[in-house]
Scaffold this motif. Structure first.
Motif, PDB file in Angstrom:
ATOM      1  N   UNK A   6      70.490  47.043   6.252  1.00 31.40           N
ATOM      2  CA  UNK A   6      71.219  45.942   6.961  1.00 31.40           C
ATOM      3  C   UNK A   6      72.153  44.873   5.906  1.00 31.40           C
ATOM      4  N   UNK A   7      73.224  44.482   6.468  1.00 24.19           N
ATOM      5  CA  UNK A   7      73.922  43.587   5.427  1.00 24.19           C
ATOM      6  C   UNK A   7      74.499  42.616   6.337  1.00 24.19           C
ATOM      7  N   UNK A   8      74.375  41.171   6.147  1.00 20.88           N
ATOM      8  CA  UNK A   8      74.951  40.090   6.580  1.00 20.88           C
ATOM      9  C   UNK A   8      76.108  39.547   5.775  1.00 20.88           C
ATOM     10  N   UNK A   9      77.159  39.159   6.306  1.00 20.18           N
ATOM     11  CA  UNK A   9      78.222  38.793   5.534  1.00 20.18           C
ATOM     12  C   UNK A   9      78.065  37.144   5.616  1.00 20.18           C
ATOM     13  N   UNK A  10      79.218  36.423   4.919  1.00 24.05           N
ATOM     14  CA  UNK A  10      79.316  34.901   4.776  1.00 24.05           C
ATOM     15  C   UNK A  10      79.300  34.277   5.991  1.00 24.05           C
ATOM     16  N   UNK A  11      77.937  33.524   5.915  1.00 24.29           N
ATOM     17  CA  UNK A  11      77.472  32.747   7.042  1.00 24.29           C
ATOM     18  C   UNK A  11      78.094  31.567   7.238  1.00 24.29           C
ATOM     19  N   UNK A  34      65.387  46.632   4.981  1.00 22.46           N
ATOM     20  CA  UNK A  34      65.831  45.659   4.291  1.00 22.46           C
ATOM     21  C   UNK A  34      66.962  45.069   4.767  1.00 22.46           C
ATOM     22  N   UNK A  35      67.214  43.595   4.532  1.00 17.88           N
ATOM     23  CA  UNK A  35      68.497  43.034   4.816  1.00 17.88           C
ATOM     24  C   UNK A  35      69.078  42.208   3.658  1.00 17.88           C
ATOM     25  N   UNK A  36      70.319  42.453   3.389  1.00 18.19           N
ATOM     26  CA  UNK A  36      70.900  41.913   2.280  1.00 18.19           C
ATOM     27  C   UNK A  36      72.003  40.926   2.713  1.00 18.19           C
ATOM     28  N   UNK A  37      71.929  39.670   2.349  1.00 15.38           N
ATOM     29  CA  UNK A  37      72.791  38.607   2.446  1.00 15.38           C
ATOM     30  C   UNK A  37      73.784  38.480   1.430  1.00 15.38           C
ATOM     31  N   UNK A  38      75.114  38.554   1.536  1.00 15.74           N
ATOM     32  CA  UNK A  38      75.905  38.716   0.321  1.00 15.74           C
ATOM     33  C   UNK A  38      76.437  37.251  -0.063  1.00 15.74           C
ATOM     34  N   UNK A 203      86.194  52.949   2.305  1.00 14.67           N
ATOM     35  CA  UNK A 203      86.007  54.410   1.547  1.00 14.67           C
ATOM     36  C   UNK A 203      85.126  54.103   0.403  1.00 14.67           C
ATOM     37  N   UNK A 204      85.592  53.210  -0.499  1.00  9.17           N
ATOM     38  CA  UNK A 204      84.893  53.014  -1.922  1.00  9.17           C
ATOM     39  C   UNK A 204      84.090  51.526  -1.599  1.00  9.17           C
ATOM     40  N   UNK A 205      84.304  51.151  -0.568  1.00  5.37           N
ATOM     41  CA  UNK A 205      83.579  49.556  -0.387  1.00  5.37           C
ATOM     42  C   UNK A 205      83.525  49.204   0.992  1.00  5.37           C
ATOM     43  N   UNK A 206      82.740  48.342   1.249  1.00  7.91           N
ATOM     44  CA  UNK A 206      82.761  48.057   2.554  1.00  7.91           C
ATOM     45  C   UNK A 206      82.668  46.302   2.704  1.00  7.91           C
ATOM     46  N   UNK A 207      83.584  45.690   3.280  1.00  5.55           N
ATOM     47  CA  UNK A 207      83.743  44.343   3.367  1.00  5.55           C
ATOM     48  C   UNK A 207      82.942  43.859   4.546  1.00  5.55           C
ATOM     49  N   UNK A 208      82.077  43.039   4.418  1.00  6.45           N
ATOM     50  CA  UNK A 208      81.340  42.644   5.593  1.00  6.45           C
ATOM     51  C   UNK A 208      81.532  41.134   5.926  1.00  6.45           C
ATOM     52  N   UNK A 209      82.642  40.419   5.447  1.00  8.26           N
ATOM     53  CA  UNK A 209      83.050  39.154   5.940  1.00  8.26           C
ATOM     54  C   UNK A 209      83.889  39.168   6.909  1.00  8.26           C
ATOM     55  N   UNK A 210      83.556  39.205   8.270  1.00 14.64           N
ATOM     56  CA  UNK A 210      84.297  39.003   9.437  1.00 14.64           C
ATOM     57  C   UNK A 210      84.832  37.730   9.812  1.00 14.64           C
ATOM     58  N   UNK A 211      84.602  36.723   8.833  1.00 14.98           N
ATOM     59  CA  UNK A 211      85.337  35.509   9.182  1.00 14.98           C
ATOM     60  C   UNK A 211      84.728  34.457   9.978  1.00 14.98           C
TER      61      UNK A 211
END
Length: 243
Positions: A6-11, A34-38, A203-211
């Motif tokens: 799991x990944x959590x973006x900018x909080x 596991x959870x990764x916070x970026x 495709x080559x990356x995933x951006x998890x910062x949804x604002x």
């Protein structure tokens, strides 16, 4: 065998959004993975202190959480560190600009900033109010985390540069040279830093910062190999790679 992450973006200080994201993870079939916070736990939102405390408590309790350093987190570390880089002309440090949001972070720790106060005076009050273990925790966060399938970094990586030769500043600041590069990086690069309307698979990356720092929801993302799924209130939504 594919190992879920799991990944959590900018909080950005949005404790309510963080708690909602963690609840969605707990309801998923892969709960416990596991959870990764970026990174970017602070600034802009109303309760950066509570966000940091939540993450610190989770790690202390043994949760499989990896927290990376973001550029906003680094602002706080630099301001409160032993050798702060303060403007010599007396102007406010960049961290306090409205678009950055450092004053909101200070307010969450009970630091009341007056317009007439100098950077030095504000820093002295912040040092009295902000627990040293919060500063030390942020200062000790890694800038990159890798697994056999993924590379996680707050902002991304410099394309074509081996991971062990990356500029540490690129890992928390890079944008165009990384975002505009279509090449495959060998592993899927997962990042935040550049706010968009919601997480996106490129495709080559995933951006998890949804604002979330701008009032949008904090959507957690589930990674299963090259597949990525948004966790919304009703469950998983596959993120189709952008063409």
């Amino acid at each position: 065998m594919i190992s879920p992450v799991f990944v959590i973006g900018d909080v950005h200080g949005q404790i309510d959004q963080l708690e909602a994201a963690l609840e969605r993870i707990e309801r998923d079939d892969c709960a416990g993975a596991p959870v990764v916070y970026v990174g970017d736990y602070i600034d802009r939102g109303p309760d950066s202190r509570a966000v940091i405390e939540t993450l610190m408590r989770g790690q202390a309790a043994g949760k499989p959480w990896t927290c990376l350093l973001g550029n906003h987190d680094d602002y706080m570390v630099r301001f409160l560190g032993p050798n702060p880089d303060l403007p010599s002309d007396g102007s406010r440090t960049r961290w306090f600009l409205p678009k950055i949001g450092g004053l909101e972070t200070l307010a969450s720790y009970g630091v009341d900033v007056r317009a007439s106060e100098s950077n030095t005076a504000i820093r002295e009050k912040a040092l009295r109010n902000i627990p040293q273990d919060h500063v030390d925790w942020l200062a000790g966060l890694p800038r990159v985390y890798e697994t056999p399938d993924y590379i996680f970094a707050h902002a991304g990586i410099r394309p074509g540069i081996p991971l062990d030769h990356q500029d540490p500043e690129d890992l928390i600041w890079i944008r165009g040279d990384f975002l505009d590069d279509p090449r495959d990086h060998g592993r899927l690069v997962v990042h935040g830093h550049t706010a968009i309307d919601m997480p996106e698979h490129c495709g080559n990356r995933v951006n998890v910062d949804g604002g979330a720092g701008f009032g949008r929801p904090l959507y957690p993302v589930l990674l299963l190999g090259r597949d990525a799924f948004l966790l919304d209130p009703l469950g998983r939504v596959r993120l189709l790679p952008r063409t």
